[in-house]
Scaffold this active site. Structure first.
Site, PDB file in Angstrom:
ATOM      1  N   ASN A 185      -4.460   1.190 -14.127  1.00 28.74           N
ATOM      2  CA  ASN A 185      -3.514   1.795 -13.198  1.00 28.74           C
ATOM      3  C   ASN A 185      -2.201   1.033 -13.288  1.00 28.74           C
ATOM      4  OD1 ASN A 185      -2.786   3.585 -10.817  1.00 28.74           O
ATOM      5  ND2 ASN A 185      -2.340   1.550  -9.994  1.00 28.74           N
ATOM      6  N   TYR A 189       5.182  -1.570  -6.865  1.00 28.61           N
ATOM      7  CA  TYR A 189       5.035  -2.125  -5.524  1.00 28.61           C
ATOM      8  C   TYR A 189       5.978  -3.312  -5.380  1.00 28.61           C
ATOM      9  CZ  TYR A 189       0.570   0.070  -6.791  1.00 28.61           C
ATOM     10  OH  TYR A 189      -0.388   0.916  -7.279  1.00 28.61           O
ATOM     11  N   ARG A 190       6.702  -3.352  -4.298  1.00 28.45           N
ATOM     12  CA  ARG A 190       7.628  -4.464  -4.105  1.00 28.45           C
ATOM     13  C   ARG A 190       6.861  -5.787  -4.011  1.00 28.45           C
ATOM     14  NH1 ARG A 190       8.341  -2.635   1.999  1.00 28.45           N
ATOM     15  NH2 ARG A 190       7.321  -4.370   3.078  1.00 28.45           N
ATOM     16  N   TRP A 203       0.588  -3.726  -1.641  1.00 32.05           N
ATOM     17  CA  TRP A 203      -0.320  -2.613  -1.912  1.00 32.05           C
ATOM     18  C   TRP A 203      -0.569  -1.856  -0.608  1.00 32.05           C
ATOM     19  CZ3 TRP A 203      -3.980  -6.163  -5.138  1.00 32.05           C
ATOM     20  CH2 TRP A 203      -3.589  -6.105  -6.485  1.00 32.05           C
ATOM     21  N   GLU A 251      -1.007   6.220 -16.929  1.00 33.75           N
ATOM     22  CA  GLU A 251       0.457   6.227 -16.832  1.00 33.75           C
ATOM     23  C   GLU A 251       1.117   5.942 -18.169  1.00 33.75           C
ATOM     24  OE1 GLU A 251      -0.963   5.408 -12.654  1.00 33.75           O
ATOM     25  OE2 GLU A 251      -1.485   4.675 -14.653  1.00 33.75           O
ATOM     26  N   ASP A 300      14.217  -1.099   3.750  1.00 35.24           N
ATOM     27  CA  ASP A 300      13.557  -0.113   2.902  1.00 35.24           C
ATOM     28  C   ASP A 300      14.380   1.157   2.717  1.00 35.24           C
ATOM     29  OD1 ASP A 300      11.312   0.760   1.350  1.00 35.24           O
ATOM     30  OD2 ASP A 300      10.057  -0.428   2.692  1.00 35.24           O
TER      31      ASP A 300
END
Length: 499
Positions: A185, A189-190, A203, A251, A300
């Protein structure tokens, strides 16, 4: 030919006049964000504009900061901050070309006879060329750092906003494997930087990385899982981490589909995960399954700070990078930012997938102010009573679309990209008590208005024309439109009118 790496894309952007170099020293702590805001919203050194006047699919140049303060490595930002650059990233003139390629593969049916099978061969051969290819070495390993040489702070990692909990890596490709079946996968993600060797791993509950973490912890609560992070790959590979593809689709294979050439993958130095060989920077390490740490706040894409929370911790054992790596990053904050254009591309490219599942969908729009998950406008060709409500519930069952807070369903003849028309026709078609429905379910972790984290309500608005079979007994009026004959006569007279 696909872009070989990020730096080849940078050259293409510069040649096209889509990139500006900043040679002055600028601090990654707050200052670069402010520069990006002024460029993206108000021109190179003008006053920032308002979100409402900059939501059209246009944008300002990518920026390459050659001398970020405190680092000897250049920083690239706003790379995908225009529709033109998104098209350049996919090597197309229009985003519809990518949608067309996806539609072509989705339309493939099982061959019925020998002739159909023969016709399928070229498409199958092309599909086979997309699979990622393992190589022994890559540019991402020109420099290898382990032990005391590992230092994240060598890179110009941004602190974007004043109340951020620290510096954040904002454009990573995070590689994990499903602990049960070994499938790869890749997510985006920051990562909050805690010190030279540790970061947070944001996550969110519904993300695949979090699912890998939970499944591994069920088997061995005191164990750890390997994690690797690639920063700065070729554009299609970079964008693959944020695309809403099905969970069983690799991906890196989809990146190969986008770039029409397989992605070369190299095994990491300290774990068995593979990462793109053309990456600028690779972080290798692990996440302890019994360790959580406070992460945030973070300014954000909602335009508000996401609050502190407890998230897993990423421990870095090795950093590999090119001899002169470019640090790729992005600024998120009040819309529209760079991520708006990325989201716009996703909307256009994946519309065929949604149409394949629900053929009645004519078009979809997600305004910048809706920050992806807050508002979706859907035009449908209505065929039966309650059709609009069926589509609302269908969208709430689709992957990341399940987070959509408000869905407005309009008729097929409404231009969903003309927000004035949408507001006018929707408000004229709605009886609020009759046409609004509420639903409870999962919501985005970043939704600070939800009653509790990750769970809340959504609203669907049926703004279609109402039918007698839906209990509407009054006549529905026609829209005021001039007849074509009159329009043609006036067109012929126009020059003589002196207007």
């Amino acid at each position: 030919m696909a872009y070989r790496d990020l730096r080849e894309f940078v050259k293409a952007l510069e040649k096209a006049g889509e990139l500006k170099r900043v040679r002055a020293e600028v601090d990654p702590v707050l200052e670069i964000t402010e520069v990006v805001q002024r460029v993206q919203r108000g021109g190179p050194f003008g006053a920032p504009g308002t979100a409402g006047t900059t939501c059209a699919p246009q944008g300002k140049p990518a920026l390459l900061f050659e001398k970020p303060k405190g680092s000897r490595y250049p920083l690239l930002v706003n790379t995908f901050g225009s529709v033109k650059r998104m098209c350049m990233a996919f090597e197309v003139d229009e985003l519809d070309e990518v949608a067309g390629r996806i539609r072509g593969f989705l339309d493939t049916k099982s061959p019925a006879g020998l002739f159909d099978k023969i016709k399928m061969l070229p498409k199958l051969a092309e599909l086979g060329s997309f699979f990622p290819k393992s190589v022994k070495d890559g540019a991402c390993k020109e420099v290898i750092r382990k032990g005391n040489d590992v230092n994240l702070l060598d890179f110009p990692i941004l602190k974007c906003w004043p109340q951020d909990g620290g510096r954040f890596i904002t454009f990573p490709l995070v590689f994990t494997k499903n602990p049960e079946n070994g499938k790869r996968n890749v997510g985006m993600y920051r990562m909050q930087v805690y010190d030279e060797r540790t970061t947070g791993m944001h996550w969110q509950t519904q993300k695949h990385g979090a699912e890998h973490f939970r499944r591994a912890r069920e088997k061995n609560p005191e164990g750890r899982i390997p994690v690797s992070v690639a920063i700065g790959c070729d554009p299609a590979t970079t964008l693959s981490g944020m695309l809403p593809i099905p969970p069983d689709l690799d991906e890196m294979m989809f990146a190969g589909f986008l770039r029409k050439e397989s992605v070369e993958m190299v095994t990491c130095e300290t774990n068995e995960l593979e990462v793109p060989a053309n990456a600028e920077i690779v972080l290798e390490g692990y996440v302890n399954l019994n360790e959580m740490r406070t992460e945030g706040p973070f300014g954000d894409h909602t335009g508000f700070y996401s609050l502190e929370g407890e998230f897993p911790v990423f421990h870095i054992e090795c950093i590999t990078h090119r001899k002169d790596p470019i640090y790729l990053t992005t600024v998120v904050g009040p819309p529209p930012q760079e991520d708006y254009f990325m989201g716009y591309a996703v909307e256009r490219v994946f519309l065929p997938v949604m149409k394949m599942q629900y053929a009645e969908i004519v078009d979809v729009a997600m305004p910048a102010e809706g920050i992806f998950h807050n508002l979706m406008i859907v035009a449908i060709r209505k065929s039966y009573p309650g059709h609009a409500r069926k589509i609302m519930n269908a969208i709430w069952s689709l992957g990341q679309a399940m987070f959509t807070k408000v869905i407005v369903v309009v008729d097929h003849d409404v231009d969903v990209h003309n927000y004035s028309e949408v507001v006018w026709k929707a408000l004229c078609a709605v009886d609020p008590e009759r046409d609004v429905q509420f639903s409870l379910g999962p919501v985005d972790t970043l939704d600070h208005a939800a009653r509790i984290q990750d769970f809340g309500s959504k609203m669907g608005i049926d703004a279609t024309r109402k039918w007698p079979t839906e209990g509407f007994t009054r006549p529905w009026p026609d829209e005021i439109l001039m007849d074509e004959a009159t329009k043609m006569r006036v067109a012929e007279l126009w020059k003589s009118l002196g207007i």
